[in-house]
Design an enzyme around this catalytic site. Structure first.
Site, PDB file in Angstrom:
ATOM      1  N   ASP A  39       0.825  -1.217   0.000  1.00  0.00           N
ATOM      2  CA  ASP A  39       0.000   0.000   0.000  1.00  0.00           C
ATOM      3  C   ASP A  39       0.855   1.261   0.000  1.00  0.00           C
ATOM      4  O   ASP A  39       0.546   2.242  -0.674  1.00  0.00           O
ATOM      5  CB  ASP A  39      -0.913   0.025   1.241  1.00  0.00           C
ATOM      6  CG  ASP A  39      -2.002  -1.032   1.138  1.00  0.00           C
ATOM      7  OD1 ASP A  39      -2.025  -1.768   0.128  1.00  0.00           O
ATOM      8  OD2 ASP A  39      -2.814  -1.119   2.087  1.00  0.00           O
ATOM      9  N   ALA A  40       1.943   1.233   0.789  1.00  0.00           N
ATOM     10  CA  ALA A  40       2.775   2.431   0.935  1.00  0.00           C
ATOM     11  C   ALA A  40       3.374   2.836  -0.409  1.00  0.00           C
ATOM     12  O   ALA A  40       3.493   4.027  -0.716  1.00  0.00           O
ATOM     13  CB  ALA A  40       3.883   2.191   1.950  1.00  0.00           C
ATOM     14  N   GLU A  41       3.731   1.831  -1.215  1.00  0.00           N
ATOM     15  CA  GLU A  41       4.322   2.121  -2.516  1.00  0.00           C
ATOM     16  C   GLU A  41       3.265   2.710  -3.447  1.00  0.00           C
ATOM     17  O   GLU A  41       3.529   3.661  -4.187  1.00  0.00           O
ATOM     18  CB  GLU A  41       4.934   0.836  -3.106  1.00  0.00           C
ATOM     19  CG  GLU A  41       5.620   1.004  -4.440  1.00  0.00           C
ATOM     20  CD  GLU A  41       6.770   2.030  -4.443  1.00  0.00           C
ATOM     21  OE1 GLU A  41       7.225   2.431  -3.350  1.00  0.00           O
ATOM     22  OE2 GLU A  41       7.179   2.436  -5.546  1.00  0.00           O
ATOM     23  N   TYR A  42       2.056   2.149  -3.378  1.00  0.00           N
ATOM     24  CA  TYR A  42       0.950   2.709  -4.172  1.00  0.00           C
ATOM     25  C   TYR A  42       0.740   4.176  -3.784  1.00  0.00           C
ATOM     26  O   TYR A  42       0.630   5.048  -4.640  1.00  0.00           O
ATOM     27  CB  TYR A  42      -0.323   1.891  -3.929  1.00  0.00           C
ATOM     28  CG  TYR A  42      -1.517   2.397  -4.722  1.00  0.00           C
ATOM     29  CD1 TYR A  42      -1.793   1.904  -5.993  1.00  0.00           C
ATOM     30  CD2 TYR A  42      -2.349   3.385  -4.196  1.00  0.00           C
ATOM     31  CE1 TYR A  42      -2.870   2.380  -6.732  1.00  0.00           C
ATOM     32  CE2 TYR A  42      -3.416   3.872  -4.932  1.00  0.00           C
ATOM     33  CZ  TYR A  42      -3.685   3.363  -6.190  1.00  0.00           C
ATOM     34  OH  TYR A  42      -4.740   3.848  -6.910  1.00  0.00           O
ATOM     35  N   ILE A  89     -36.291  -7.034 -16.276  1.00  0.00           N
ATOM     36  CA  ILE A  89     -36.601  -8.380 -16.747  1.00  0.00           C
ATOM     37  C   ILE A  89     -37.813  -8.917 -16.022  1.00  0.00           C
ATOM     38  O   ILE A  89     -38.110  -8.527 -14.898  1.00  0.00           O
ATOM     39  CB  ILE A  89     -35.415  -9.365 -16.598  1.00  0.00           C
ATOM     40  CG1 ILE A  89     -34.524  -8.976 -15.437  1.00  0.00           C
ATOM     41  CG2 ILE A  89     -34.631  -9.451 -17.884  1.00  0.00           C
ATOM     42  CD1 ILE A  89     -33.300  -9.846 -15.328  1.00  0.00           C
ATOM     43  N   LYS A 127     -28.719 -12.755  -9.038  1.00  0.00           N
ATOM     44  CA  LYS A 127     -29.382 -11.462  -9.175  1.00  0.00           C
ATOM     45  C   LYS A 127     -28.921 -10.611  -8.001  1.00  0.00           C
ATOM     46  O   LYS A 127     -29.343 -10.816  -6.872  1.00  0.00           O
ATOM     47  CB  LYS A 127     -30.901 -11.626  -9.172  1.00  0.00           C
ATOM     48  CG  LYS A 127     -31.638 -10.322  -9.445  1.00  0.00           C
ATOM     49  CD  LYS A 127     -33.083 -10.585  -9.770  1.00  0.00           C
ATOM     50  CE  LYS A 127     -33.941  -9.352 -10.034  1.00  0.00           C
ATOM     51  NZ  LYS A 127     -33.441  -8.066  -9.712  1.00  0.00           N
ATOM     52  N   ARG A 148     -30.304   3.880 -13.601  1.00  0.00           N
ATOM     53  CA  ARG A 148     -31.308   3.367 -14.520  1.00  0.00           C
ATOM     54  C   ARG A 148     -32.440   4.368 -14.714  1.00  0.00           C
ATOM     55  O   ARG A 148     -32.952   4.531 -15.814  1.00  0.00           O
ATOM     56  CB  ARG A 148     -31.845   2.045 -13.978  1.00  0.00           C
ATOM     57  CG  ARG A 148     -32.909   1.416 -14.824  1.00  0.00           C
ATOM     58  CD  ARG A 148     -33.196   0.005 -14.347  1.00  0.00           C
ATOM     59  NE  ARG A 148     -34.219  -0.598 -15.168  1.00  0.00           N
ATOM     60  CZ  ARG A 148     -35.513  -0.430 -14.995  1.00  0.00           C
ATOM     61  NH1 ARG A 148     -35.938   0.320 -14.007  1.00  0.00           N
ATOM     62  NH2 ARG A 148     -36.376  -0.994 -15.789  1.00  0.00           N
ATOM     63  N   GLU A 192     -24.266  -3.949 -11.811  1.00  0.00           N
ATOM     64  CA  GLU A 192     -24.917  -3.622 -10.549  1.00  0.00           C
ATOM     65  C   GLU A 192     -23.918  -3.039  -9.565  1.00  0.00           C
ATOM     66  O   GLU A 192     -22.860  -3.630  -9.324  1.00  0.00           O
ATOM     67  CB  GLU A 192     -25.515  -4.918  -9.961  1.00  0.00           C
ATOM     68  CG  GLU A 192     -26.614  -4.698  -8.959  1.00  0.00           C
ATOM     69  CD  GLU A 192     -27.990  -4.534  -9.620  1.00  0.00           C
ATOM     70  OE1 GLU A 192     -28.080  -4.425 -10.861  1.00  0.00           O
ATOM     71  OE2 GLU A 192     -28.977  -4.508  -8.860  1.00  0.00           O
ATOM     72  N   LYS A 319     -30.285 -16.298 -18.606  1.00  0.00           N
ATOM     73  CA  LYS A 319     -30.271 -15.636 -19.910  1.00  0.00           C
ATOM     74  C   LYS A 319     -29.967 -16.676 -20.973  1.00  0.00           C
ATOM     75  O   LYS A 319     -29.078 -17.517 -20.771  1.00  0.00           O
ATOM     76  CB  LYS A 319     -29.175 -14.554 -19.937  1.00  0.00           C
ATOM     77  CG  LYS A 319     -29.353 -13.503 -18.854  1.00  0.00           C
ATOM     78  CD  LYS A 319     -28.166 -12.569 -18.753  1.00  0.00           C
ATOM     79  CE  LYS A 319     -28.390 -11.607 -17.582  1.00  0.00           C
ATOM     80  NZ  LYS A 319     -27.232 -10.742 -17.331  1.00  0.00           N
ATOM     81  N   LYS A 343     -36.664 -15.242  -8.531  1.00  0.00           N
ATOM     82  CA  LYS A 343     -36.382 -14.710  -7.196  1.00  0.00           C
ATOM     83  C   LYS A 343     -36.440 -15.779  -6.115  1.00  0.00           C
ATOM     84  O   LYS A 343     -37.069 -16.827  -6.284  1.00  0.00           O
ATOM     85  CB  LYS A 343     -37.401 -13.622  -6.870  1.00  0.00           C
ATOM     86  CG  LYS A 343     -37.236 -12.405  -7.750  1.00  0.00           C
ATOM     87  CD  LYS A 343     -37.284 -11.173  -6.912  1.00  0.00           C
ATOM     88  CE  LYS A 343     -37.380  -9.934  -7.768  1.00  0.00           C
ATOM     89  NZ  LYS A 343     -37.560  -8.742  -6.963  1.00  0.00           N
ATOM     90  N   CYS A 464     -33.449 -12.865  34.818  1.00  0.00           N
ATOM     91  CA  CYS A 464     -34.313 -13.161  35.943  1.00  0.00           C
ATOM     92  C   CYS A 464     -33.470 -13.931  36.954  1.00  0.00           C
ATOM     93  O   CYS A 464     -32.723 -14.840  36.591  1.00  0.00           O
ATOM     94  CB  CYS A 464     -35.483 -14.020  35.469  1.00  0.00           C
ATOM     95  SG  CYS A 464     -36.313 -14.908  36.795  1.00  0.00           S
TER      96      CYS A 464
HETATM   97  S1  IVH Z   1     -29.666  -8.384 -16.738  1.00  0.00           S
HETATM   98  C1  IVH Z   1     -32.180  -7.046 -20.200  1.00  0.00           C
HETATM   99  N1  IVH Z   1     -28.330  -9.576 -14.828  1.00  0.00           N
HETATM  100  O1  IVH Z   1     -32.190  -6.851 -11.984  1.00  0.00           O
HETATM  101  C2  IVH Z   1     -31.615  -7.625 -18.968  1.00  0.00           C
HETATM  102  N2  IVH Z   1     -29.854  -7.857 -14.224  1.00  0.00           N
HETATM  103  O2  IVH Z   1     -35.089  -6.343 -13.531  1.00  0.00           O
HETATM  104  C3  IVH Z   1     -31.122  -6.581 -18.065  1.00  0.00           C
HETATM  105  N3  IVH Z   1     -29.910  -7.375 -11.824  1.00  0.00           N
HETATM  106  O3  IVH Z   1     -32.423  -3.665 -13.316  1.00  0.00           O
HETATM  107  C4  IVH Z   1     -30.751  -7.029 -16.737  1.00  0.00           C
HETATM  108  N4  IVH Z   1     -28.406  -8.862 -11.225  1.00  0.00           N
HETATM  109  O4  IVH Z   1     -30.608  -4.066 -11.632  1.00  0.00           O
HETATM  110  C5  IVH Z   1     -29.255  -8.636 -15.131  1.00  0.00           C
HETATM  111  N5  IVH Z   1     -27.063 -10.716 -13.235  1.00  0.00           N
HETATM  112  C6  IVH Z   1     -27.964  -9.766 -13.556  1.00  0.00           C
HETATM  113  C7  IVH Z   1     -28.560  -8.949 -12.567  1.00  0.00           C
HETATM  114  C8  IVH Z   1     -29.514  -8.004 -12.952  1.00  0.00           C
HETATM  115  C9  IVH Z   1     -29.215  -7.915 -10.801  1.00  0.00           C
HETATM  116  C10 IVH Z   1     -30.934  -6.335 -11.662  1.00  0.00           C
HETATM  117  C11 IVH Z   1     -30.731  -5.137 -12.528  1.00  0.00           C
HETATM  118  C12 IVH Z   1     -31.971  -4.970 -13.338  1.00  0.00           C
HETATM  119  C13 IVH Z   1     -32.929  -5.870 -12.646  1.00  0.00           C
HETATM  120  C14 IVH Z   1     -33.763  -6.580 -13.692  1.00  0.00           C
END
Ligand code: IVH
Length: 716
Positions: A39-42, A89, A127, A148, A192, A319, A343, A464
């Site tokens: 850290d000190a060098e940084y 999404i 997520k 966003r 995120e 995805k 979720k 108690c």
């Molecule tokens: S993809 C078109 N990947 O979830 C797809 N979103 O409703 C765009 N989020 O607003 C999102 N982890 O804030 C994606 N691994 C992840 C995510 C992620 C969290 C959040 C993000 C987004 C919301 C989707």
């Protein structure tokens, strides 16, 4: 003679070199977690750069690490129109693993795939529970960070986002970079911003210290997400910089470049690798998953890991991996068809405090508990949440009438995280704010038995002083003794204990063994058959092990593991309690037990010094509670008669419970298995033994009953 221009040129080269080096080391430190410099060098390099920039402000580069700090406070945020909208999404409403299968089925249908087609490749990601952010890089340099917002228009928070060490100020271009890794002229990275849990705790600790010191305007945050949101939307970057944020990249927005046909990656997975190569943190949890079964497996793995992760997640995101498939799936209104958020049940919810009650624990600890309007959180309906102790209740200033955040994570007991500040005229549920109650103070007397309640110097808990005179402590002492992991009295639950203690039928543990049909049959909801069953269970509990018995006594600080260690070390109860208090094991002797420290040793010693405790133990033995003496002393006396053997238990044994039989077998060196095979050494069968017994007979494996087992274990 060197000209002034030469000097400038030299400085410019040095500024460029320092900027490059410092950005590289920031990546090693913040993203890779593998610093290459002390850290000190940084710090030395950083200060050198600061000095050069101060002397030649015209040399400050847009990606200079000095620009991460020291930007002036803003009046307001500028609006930013996203070149490519930031979509949300679809959320799969089925929070069970089957939700993943539903998504896969839909994708297959929309892609026109039949059952004969191979599984669809997906990328499964956590997520992250933070805020979506769009980071715009032009010619590799971070020029803008935007929230966003409504998806079309967000806010320019560049000054705060620059303070996040994990976010590169300039995209990295690794040596020998391929086309996919070379930097497009415009690249928007989506990801995120979040706060790690440890950073969140440390931040709240600091805020509390400031509150205590009387600094105005310092409040604590209810959860990492709120703290992160607050930090991102800070007008003063100096304050934002004090609130450590982190980042994960998971996608892109606008991408332009010479690659006229668009980006050269063909899959989401390749995109994630490109983001990593450019210097962004990409979650190691992300993976390719083939078809529904692997999505389901990911969902379960991630759920199991959820509470141990260093940051909050609220689900998984799936995805479609192939971008050509993503394109053919397209969008419905504002959501891509190719992605879904799956979720987990929310771990936090808002509700109202109806009352604050005090519960008395087994050891007399008085715990303030908030009675809540019922709320579904963490997969169950919660009506009580602990406030832990007086200091915590006052620190959070939880009062009747407050709207609070309750949290239930994993199997942890629900807790009140914090109070929602009263802003405006109405509570979040739309009703007017109810009046607030008084701040919590620990009671001076036990709410159950009326004995004096004391909080000792240096302790956080008020207790108690009634001991087993206190009905609450007595009830829990009995339940503790009767639980499965102690002597196990099947069917003796809290409703029954409640009645037995309230009716003064049972005052002490030995009273349990003096119960008869008459006393039991008189109780509420106690049919003759259940009474008989209970008596049989009580009878059965008399055959136990020393470890279970010791654990069941409820000696403070003696959990199951310590009880096992004690049993193993001493072998016999008399060696621990002695014939008289004077002969009981000394603190020094107890300290010789594995994992027993001074506090535990003192507690055990004190317990066996008390005449009433000794009396309880004597009476229990007089009632017929027994265990094989010398049990568990592998290093002393239990002969390893069954070493290397595999034994299967089946059916109900006449006196030993399943757990007690297992303990005995294991103490003698056997492995207890759940199924019969050629490798089984013998089977111990009781009444109503089923298929395992048939299988043993079929394979010609020896079958013993309980008496034969005990005889075998008793062999010299
Ligand atoms: S993809 C078109 N990947 O979830 C797809 N979103 O409703 C765009 N989020 O607003 C999102 N982890 O804030 C994606 N691994 C992840 C995510 C992620 C969290 C959040 C993000 C987004 C919301 C989707």
């Amino acid at each position: 003679m060197p000209s002034a221009l030469d000097g400038i040129e030299k400085s410019a080269t040095e500024v460029e070199e320092l900027t490059r080096q410092l950005n590289h080391h920031a990546h090693c430190y913040y993203v890779l977690d593998a610093p290459e410099l002390p850290d000190a060098e940084y710090d030395r390099l950083f200060q050198r750069l600061q000095a050069l920039e101060a002397a030649h402000p015209e040399l400050i580069r847009p990606d200079s690490p000095t620009r991460r700090v020291g930007a002036p406070a803003l009046e307001a945020f500028e609006a930013v129109r996203h070149a490519v909208p930031m979509l949300s999404i679809r959320t799969e409403t089925d929070t069970e693993a089957s939700g993943a299968a539903a998504f896969d089925a839909r994708i297959r249908r929309e892609l026109g795939l039949s059952e004969l087609d191979p599984p669809v490749p997906y990328v499964a990601e956590p997520k992250f529970d933070g805020l979506a952010m769009s980071l715009r890089y032009e010619h590799g340099v971070l020029v803008q960070a935007a929230t966003r917002g409504d998806g079309e228009v967000g806010e320019d928070v560049t000054h705060n986002i620059r303070t996040i060490g994990q976010i590169p100020l300039r995209l990295r271009t690794p040596e020998g970079a391929s086309a996919a890794q070379s930097v497009p002229p415009v690249l928007e990275v989506r990801g995120e911003v979040y706060m790690r849990r440890d950073d969140f705790e440390a931040l709240n600790d600091r805020q509390r210290a400031r509150m205590a010191a009387g600094t105005k305007g310092e409040k604590t945050f209810v959860n990492p997400r709120n703290a992160a949101a607050g930090a991102v939307r800070q007008l003063d970057p100096a304050i934002a910089a004090e609130r450590p944020l982190s980042f994960y990249a998971y996608g892109v927005g606008e991408v332009s470049g010479p690659q006229a046909g668009g980006p050269v990656w063909a899959t989401q997975w390749e995109l994630l690798q490109a983001l990593r190569d450019w210097g962004f943190p990409v979650s190691d949890l992300a993976c390719v998953a083939m078809g529904a079964p692997e999505l389901v497996a990911f969902h379960q793995r991630l759920a199991a890991a959820r509470d141990t992760l260093p940051f909050d997640i609220d689900g998984a995101v799936y995805k479609v991996n192939r971008l050509d498939q993503q394109r053919s799936l397209g969008f419905v209104t504002r959501e891509p068809r190719w992605a879904v958020a799956h979720k987990y049940p929310a771990q936090e919810q808002l509700t109202t405090v109806l009352a604050i009650e005090v519960q008395v624990g087994r050891t007399g600890k008085l715990t303030p508990v908030a009675k809540l309007a019922p709320v579904f959180v963490g997969g169950v309906t919660v009506t009580n949440a602990t406030l832990h102790n007086e200091d915590e209740a006052r620190r959070k200033d939880v009062r009747v009438g407050d709207t609070v955040v309750v949290r239930r994570a994993g199997d942890v007991i629900p807790e009140v995280v914090g109070v929602v500040p009263r802003v405006g005229d109405t509570a979040p549920d739309g009703t007017p704010w109810p009046p607030r109650g008084e701040p919590y103070t620990a009671p001076s007397h036990c709410p159950v038995c009326g004995s004096v309640a004391l909080r000792e110097e240096g302790e956080v808990d008020t207790r108690c002083t009634g001991g087993l005179f206190c009905g609450a402590q007595r009830k829990q002492a009995i339940l503790h003794f009767a639980q499965r992991r102690a002597v196990e009295i099947d069917g003796l639950g809290d409703k029954l204990v409640e009645q037995l203690v309230d009716a003064h039928t049972v005052r002490t543990l030995p009273d349990l063994y003096r119960l008869g049909l008459v006393a039991l049959a008189g109780l509420d909801r106690m049919a003759d058959k259940s009474a008989r069953n209970l008596l049989a269970a009580i009878e059965q509990s008399k055959h136990t092990t020393l470890a279970r018995f010791l654990f069941g006594l409820g000696i403070r600080h003696v959990g199951e593991a310590t009880a096992k260690d004690l049993a193993k070390h001493f072998g016999r109860l008399d060696a621990i309690m002695g014939a008289t208090p004077e002969e009981a094991a000394s603190v020094e002797q107890l300290l010789a037990v594995r994992d027993v420290g001074p506090v535990v040793a003192q507690s055990i010693h004190t317990f066996f010094q008390q005449p009433h405790n000794r009396e309880v133990v004597e009476q229990l033995r007089a009632c017929g509670i027994t265990w094989p003496e010398g049990e568990g002393t592998a290093d002393q006396s239990t002969p390893q008669l069954l070493a290397g053997m595999t034994v299967v238990l089946t059916g109900t044994l006449p006196t030993l419970s399943r757990d007690a039989a297992k303990d005995l077998l294991e103490a003698a060196g056997a492995k207890v298995s759940g199924s019969v095979s050629k490798k089984t050494s013998f089977v111990v069968a009781g009444s109503e033994a089923g298929s395992k017994l048939d299988k043993a007979r079929e394979l010609g494996i020896e079958v013993l009953d309980e008496a034969q087992l005990l005889a075998r274990l008793a062999q010299p």
